[in-house]
Write a protein that holds these residues in place. Sequence first.
Motif, PDB file in Angstrom:
ATOM      1  N   LEU C 280       0.699  -1.306   0.177  1.00  0.00           N
ATOM      2  CA  LEU C 280       0.001  -0.008  -0.412  1.00  0.00           C
ATOM      3  C   LEU C 280       0.712   1.125  -0.126  1.00  0.00           C
ATOM      4  O   LEU C 280       0.194   2.303  -0.039  1.00  0.00           O
ATOM      5  CB  LEU C 280      -1.019  -0.366   1.221  1.00  0.00           C
ATOM      6  CG  LEU C 280      -2.062  -1.024   1.240  1.00  0.00           C
ATOM      7  CD1 LEU C 280      -2.593  -0.509   2.628  1.00  0.00           C
ATOM      8  CD2 LEU C 280      -3.397  -0.905  -0.035  1.00  0.00           C
ATOM      9  N   GLY C 281       2.036   1.133   0.459  1.00  0.00           N
ATOM     10  CA  GLY C 281       2.895   2.178   0.257  1.00  0.00           C
ATOM     11  C   GLY C 281       3.532   2.847   1.360  1.00  0.00           C
ATOM     12  O   GLY C 281       4.668   4.081   1.544  1.00  0.00           O
ATOM     13  N   ALA C 282       3.095   2.056   2.932  1.00  0.00           N
ATOM     14  CA  ALA C 282       4.167   2.323   3.301  1.00  0.00           C
ATOM     15  C   ALA C 282       5.449   2.105   4.361  1.00  0.00           C
ATOM     16  O   ALA C 282       5.115   0.840   4.264  1.00  0.00           O
ATOM     17  CB  ALA C 282       2.967   2.582   4.993  1.00  0.00           C
ATOM     18  N   ASN C 351      -5.115   4.981  10.983  1.00  0.00           N
ATOM     19  CA  ASN C 351      -4.802   6.178  10.151  1.00  0.00           C
ATOM     20  C   ASN C 351      -5.475   6.322   8.749  1.00  0.00           C
ATOM     21  O   ASN C 351      -6.255   5.156   8.361  1.00  0.00           O
ATOM     22  CB  ASN C 351      -3.387   5.443   9.179  1.00  0.00           C
ATOM     23  CG  ASN C 351      -3.318   6.279   8.502  1.00  0.00           C
ATOM     24  OD1 ASN C 351      -3.485   7.565   7.826  1.00  0.00           O
ATOM     25  ND2 ASN C 351      -1.306   6.149   8.424  1.00  0.00           N
ATOM     26  N   ILE C 353      -5.994   7.294   5.720  1.00  0.00           N
ATOM     27  CA  ILE C 353      -5.508   6.824   4.162  1.00  0.00           C
ATOM     28  C   ILE C 353      -5.969   4.899   4.010  1.00  0.00           C
ATOM     29  O   ILE C 353      -6.311   4.581   3.627  1.00  0.00           O
ATOM     30  CB  ILE C 353      -4.102   7.519   4.080  1.00  0.00           C
ATOM     31  CG1 ILE C 353      -4.250   8.533   3.933  1.00  0.00           C
ATOM     32  CG2 ILE C 353      -3.545   6.631   2.646  1.00  0.00           C
ATOM     33  CD1 ILE C 353      -2.332   9.051   3.709  1.00  0.00           C
ATOM     34  N   PHE C 354      -5.249   4.869   4.913  1.00  0.00           N
ATOM     35  CA  PHE C 354      -5.169   3.439   5.548  1.00  0.00           C
ATOM     36  C   PHE C 354      -6.660   2.622   4.836  1.00  0.00           C
ATOM     37  O   PHE C 354      -6.821   1.564   4.603  1.00  0.00           O
ATOM     38  CB  PHE C 354      -4.391   1.866   6.497  1.00  0.00           C
ATOM     39  CG  PHE C 354      -4.611   0.985   6.674  1.00  0.00           C
ATOM     40  CD1 PHE C 354      -5.102   0.512   7.473  1.00  0.00           C
ATOM     41  CD2 PHE C 354      -3.279   0.728   5.933  1.00  0.00           C
ATOM     42  CE1 PHE C 354      -5.031  -1.027   8.004  1.00  0.00           C
ATOM     43  CE2 PHE C 354      -4.020  -1.514   6.155  1.00  0.00           C
ATOM     44  CZ  PHE C 354      -4.699  -2.011   6.694  1.00  0.00           C
ATOM     45  N   HIS C 356      -9.098   4.053   4.200  1.00  0.00           N
ATOM     46  CA  HIS C 356      -9.669   3.877   3.197  1.00  0.00           C
ATOM     47  C   HIS C 356      -9.783   3.414   1.703  1.00  0.00           C
ATOM     48  O   HIS C 356      -9.920   3.180   1.180  1.00  0.00           O
ATOM     49  CB  HIS C 356      -9.378   5.388   2.414  1.00  0.00           C
ATOM     50  CG  HIS C 356     -10.777   6.744   2.980  1.00  0.00           C
ATOM     51  ND1 HIS C 356     -11.136   7.831   2.841  1.00  0.00           N
ATOM     52  CD2 HIS C 356     -11.442   7.338   3.749  1.00  0.00           C
ATOM     53  CE1 HIS C 356     -11.382   8.547   2.935  1.00  0.00           C
ATOM     54  NE2 HIS C 356     -11.895   7.717   4.070  1.00  0.00           N
ATOM     55  N   ARG C 357      -7.493   2.850   2.078  1.00  0.00           N
ATOM     56  CA  ARG C 357      -7.928   1.503   0.675  1.00  0.00           C
ATOM     57  C   ARG C 357      -8.331   0.486   1.110  1.00  0.00           C
ATOM     58  O   ARG C 357      -8.203  -0.149   0.290  1.00  0.00           O
ATOM     59  CB  ARG C 357      -6.136   2.001   1.206  1.00  0.00           C
ATOM     60  CG  ARG C 357      -5.180   2.743   0.173  1.00  0.00           C
ATOM     61  CD  ARG C 357      -5.357   3.453  -1.377  1.00  0.00           C
ATOM     62  NE  ARG C 357      -5.126   1.764  -2.302  1.00  0.00           N
ATOM     63  CZ  ARG C 357      -4.077   2.307  -2.009  1.00  0.00           C
ATOM     64  NH1 ARG C 357      -3.175   2.802  -1.882  1.00  0.00           N
ATOM     65  NH2 ARG C 357      -4.227   0.561  -3.507  1.00  0.00           N
ATOM     66  N   LEU C 503     -10.692  -0.989  -9.045  1.00  0.00           N
ATOM     67  CA  LEU C 503      -9.412  -0.175  -9.863  1.00  0.00           C
ATOM     68  C   LEU C 503      -8.263  -1.211 -10.051  1.00  0.00           C
ATOM     69  O   LEU C 503      -8.166  -2.418  -9.097  1.00  0.00           O
ATOM     70  CB  LEU C 503      -9.206   1.516  -9.200  1.00  0.00           C
ATOM     71  CG  LEU C 503     -10.338   2.034  -9.644  1.00  0.00           C
ATOM     72  CD1 LEU C 503     -10.457   3.303  -8.580  1.00  0.00           C
ATOM     73  CD2 LEU C 503     -10.319   2.636 -10.248  1.00  0.00           C
ATOM     74  N   ALA C 505      -5.171  -0.478  -8.510  1.00  0.00           N
ATOM     75  CA  ALA C 505      -4.538  -0.167  -6.973  1.00  0.00           C
ATOM     76  C   ALA C 505      -5.236  -1.151  -5.708  1.00  0.00           C
ATOM     77  O   ALA C 505      -5.079  -1.886  -4.989  1.00  0.00           O
ATOM     78  CB  ALA C 505      -4.601   1.379  -6.340  1.00  0.00           C
ATOM     79  N   ASP C 506      -7.037  -1.534  -5.416  1.00  0.00           N
ATOM     80  CA  ASP C 506      -7.110  -2.016  -5.387  1.00  0.00           C
ATOM     81  C   ASP C 506      -7.590  -3.511  -5.356  1.00  0.00           C
ATOM     82  O   ASP C 506      -7.496  -4.301  -4.684  1.00  0.00           O
ATOM     83  CB  ASP C 506      -9.210  -1.724  -5.468  1.00  0.00           C
ATOM     84  CG  ASP C 506      -9.147  -0.740  -4.793  1.00  0.00           C
ATOM     85  OD1 ASP C 506     -10.788  -0.025  -5.477  1.00  0.00           O
ATOM     86  OD2 ASP C 506      -8.814  -0.040  -4.102  1.00  0.00           O
ATOM     87  N   VAL C 508      -4.678  -5.132  -5.953  1.00  0.00           N
ATOM     88  CA  VAL C 508      -3.575  -5.073  -5.604  1.00  0.00           C
ATOM     89  C   VAL C 508      -3.854  -5.347  -3.867  1.00  0.00           C
ATOM     90  O   VAL C 508      -3.189  -5.788  -2.890  1.00  0.00           O
ATOM     91  CB  VAL C 508      -2.273  -3.725  -5.941  1.00  0.00           C
ATOM     92  CG1 VAL C 508      -0.879  -3.839  -4.972  1.00  0.00           C
ATOM     93  CG2 VAL C 508      -1.823  -3.723  -7.013  1.00  0.00           C
TER      94      VAL C 508
END
Lengths: 163, 362, 523
Positions: C280-282, C351, C353-354, C356-357, C503, C505-506, C508
């Motif tokens: 997820l990028g963290a 978090n 952002i987390f 929402h992902r 999507l 990203a989803d 992944v």
Amino acid sequence: METRGPIIRFALLEKVLNLARANSLWPITFGLACCAIEMMCAAASRFDLDRFGANVFRPSPRQADLMIVTGTITKKMAPAIVTLYEQMPSPKWVIAYGNCAISGGPFVFEGQYNIIEGIDKLIPVDVYVPGCPPRPEALIEGIIKLEEKITGWRRFPVAERRW
Amino acid sequence: MRALRKAFGDDVVKIGFGLVGAGFVALLVLLLLGLLGMKVWKLFAPYGREAIRALVGLVGVLGFVLFNALLLVWAERKVAGHMQRRIGPKEVGPYGLLQSIADSLKLLGKEILTPRFVDRPLYYLAPIIVFIPVLVAFVVIPFDARLQVRDINVGIVLILAFSSLNVIAILLAGWSSVNKYSLIGGIRSVSQNIAYEIPLLLSLLPVILLAGSLSMKEIVEAQSKAWFVFYQPIAFIIYFICAVAETNRTPFDLPEAESELVAGFHTEYSGMRFAMFFLAEFTNVFIVSAIATTFFLGGYKGPVLPGIIWFFIKSYVLVFIIMWFRWTFPRVRFDQLLNFSWKFLIPLALANLIVTGWCLKL
Amino acid sequence: MVAEQLIEDIRSSRPGVEVKEVPYEQRGYWFDLSTGPEDIEEVARLFDRHGYYIEDVCCVDFKEYLQLVYHFNHWDDPRRISVRVNLSAEDPVAPSISNVYEGAGWHEREIHEFFGVHFENHPNLSYLFLHEGIDFYPLRKEKVPVPEEKKRLLSSLPVSESDDVFFVNMGPQHPSTHGVLRLILKMNGEYIERAEPVLGYLHRMQEKMAENRTYLKYLPNASRLDYVGAMSYNLCYVRAMERLCGIEVPPRAEYVRVIAVELNRIASHLLWLGTYLLDLGAFTPFLYAFDDREQILDLLEGITGSRLTYCYCRFGGLYNDVDEDFVEGVKAFLKRMWKRFKIYNDLVTGNVIFIHRTRDIGVIPKEVARRYGVTGPNLRASGVSYDLRKAEPYGAYRELGVEVAVGEKGDALDRYLVRLQEMENSLRVIERAIKELPDGPYRTEVKKLKPPEGDVYFAVEGPRGEVGIYIVSDGSTTPYRLKWRSPSFSNLTCFPEISKGVLIADAVSILGSLDLVIPEMDR
């Protein structure tokens, strides 16, 4: 395919460049099997690879110069590995990490049909790190040995063996 | 050129850079001599003092850009290391200070690969174009009361206009490398940058209204009584978020999203061309922090130390916060990113602007 | 109970089916049904109507005939039922049950490419694991070449689609540390229309190797199947053989096995946490998780000798006894780990952002989970409280007991919360086990391992789901057929279904939250 070296050579420049290349090896994110976890452990906080400048894992092969082959190579995966190796710009090096990458590992038996016994049947290898899986310290030793191969000078000298 | 390169290998690169470096060193020597008082300007007498001043300033700016890039590359890895309970580069020189030099030398000596089917002119142009807005922006940033290459009276408009070139460069890079992932990365970057430029402008406008001028120096001078961040806290936060998005840093680094699209728009670039994108990104980080410092945090104003030191302290604190963001937050998804900008940031920035204008009218 | 009702229905509708009751302690399943190939689809429909989930589909080559073995199990009545179908060896044809249980589709593809069984009415009977150019059926006892007309099924990619959509290929080289999984995504803009995983990039011939090695020599290879949760595989294999041969294990060994398995479960979940957030990028939780994991690896290295692929459980007990250092180390680790959860909750769970992902991403409804055979934390996140440690307790879990973490909706956020909760539950189990650790021998001597003829099924609850092994023994010292039921394989079968219209990203995010380990899928 042979790449001819340059015609004009500057000794001091080569030395400086080799020192720079050895201290800033950028691996490609390429984990196949169990040894990949040990590679990730080597990049984590306890056995920090960033001390040697080698923790910038680039996902694109065009920006990387070290390929650490971790794990078993199957016949389905082999063309992908060779493509990745050819996409890397030179100078490039390969570390064969783990028994599977050296010679097939514990998966070699009579009548096996799917693995390639060792990555050096496909691409040239510079350093072999044995183990199943090798400890992360072994990867660090492999990188120091690779640095010694590039520069000719070993970073943490080991005492000479008398036998 | 191609025949030359085939004959001599990457020695042409080495020689070429050697010459450029020699010219650069010569200019620096002239600068040093000039500072020491020797009458160097007699060399340039036919061109007038302004030309000398501009040349000296440009050379200084170039030197600073390179020094800043080296410093930030090292600092990023050290900061990341310490936030992650480890030490960063340590072996390469004391405290790893020579790490960035090793990285740049290595990138200089890498084979310059051009994939076969790329669109040649655009492929070669993209890394060059990405560096232009960076250098132009440095012309108008006031490092101290009299350390500014040129105080143009529409300074901020110059910076914002040239920062759109960044978008073109990324799009060129994504398009010319004939690669699905680079294309997707480039297009994502274009829509992200466009979406976040608008709130960036809208959040800088209240400060311009307060200061009454577009020139960067006058904006700093208008903060002699109190910094603008106390008058415009919302604008500062909006500006900071947009700045992080403009420079494509996490949490908005989707164009370079590693785990989704290999490496985004610079997948097919290797060696020094890749280093150009890398350097431009770090220098952009410094530029947006410098603009934030100038607009909101009082620029070079401060009590005891000389102005330039205050400027650097404030800018580098903001740079550190941007790095901190990178190692803390996960990535925002693309549609959430655009939603956040268009549906939340722009109305908020507009409301802020209207309220500011209304208060000033009263 | 459900099993009796099911057998009533089968007996009434298809009287040709023989039903036998089987001693569970020796075989691992309760009922054994034998049916002919024409009845199997109707039998599968009856199983579906009564709410059974498909556990495994296996094929055994008894040289004169081939035998298909289906295993079914139920969440509320966890008594395993196995169904056998005998097919001729020259021209094995069977109807496919993938219209009833979609999860069986991939199992049937695997049986097709390894044994040559042709399944009728299968939507896509193409090769799953093996590479292009292989021209024999590997798992048959003698070398049987692929007939000419079947060779067109070798390629596994769909052809000739319309121009509007385009294909994006993810992998096999991933920046996101999944291992070698290749996903072919048919995209419509940024939305996925269809996802087609391509497996086989790490097919290491585990099942063929087992037929060439003795039981003891195969032991180290078992844990290389799932290197992250290797203790569960080790335990599963050893317990299956102990069940087959009737070997008693001393209680001290059982307790230490439980401690080691739970420590390994925590390590596996920590690794999942780190790599999921890396997807997820963290970047930072990855390193914190690995730091905690190193503590566990040190403890386990002290008793087993390896960091990653353990060979600790041996037939009859353990390899080595446990000393005071280990017990003190575990107590210190427990004290430290309880405080670490606060860090993870602060950094990640709250978090925005987390959230929402992961919220409402990749919801797996219960029916989908049942028909595809999803098990483990993925199933528990969908609201089904089914844990093999409680439903079919083995080893010291009978005395210790386990708390089961259950979610609500089945989205990625629930899977994350369930796994965090499972780590805490494992800590509690380890506390109880360390307190009640009995003294005594750590191993019963096994002079020579000669199992009787017959078959056995054993399942444990691994970190990813139900790890099962089906061993057919012919009385000699090498297994006749060894089939692993791997949880990641069954979990991945539902991915094409739940990733329609999301999507990239989803996708992944969903893939990361399913917690897949590729070598146990490819075996």
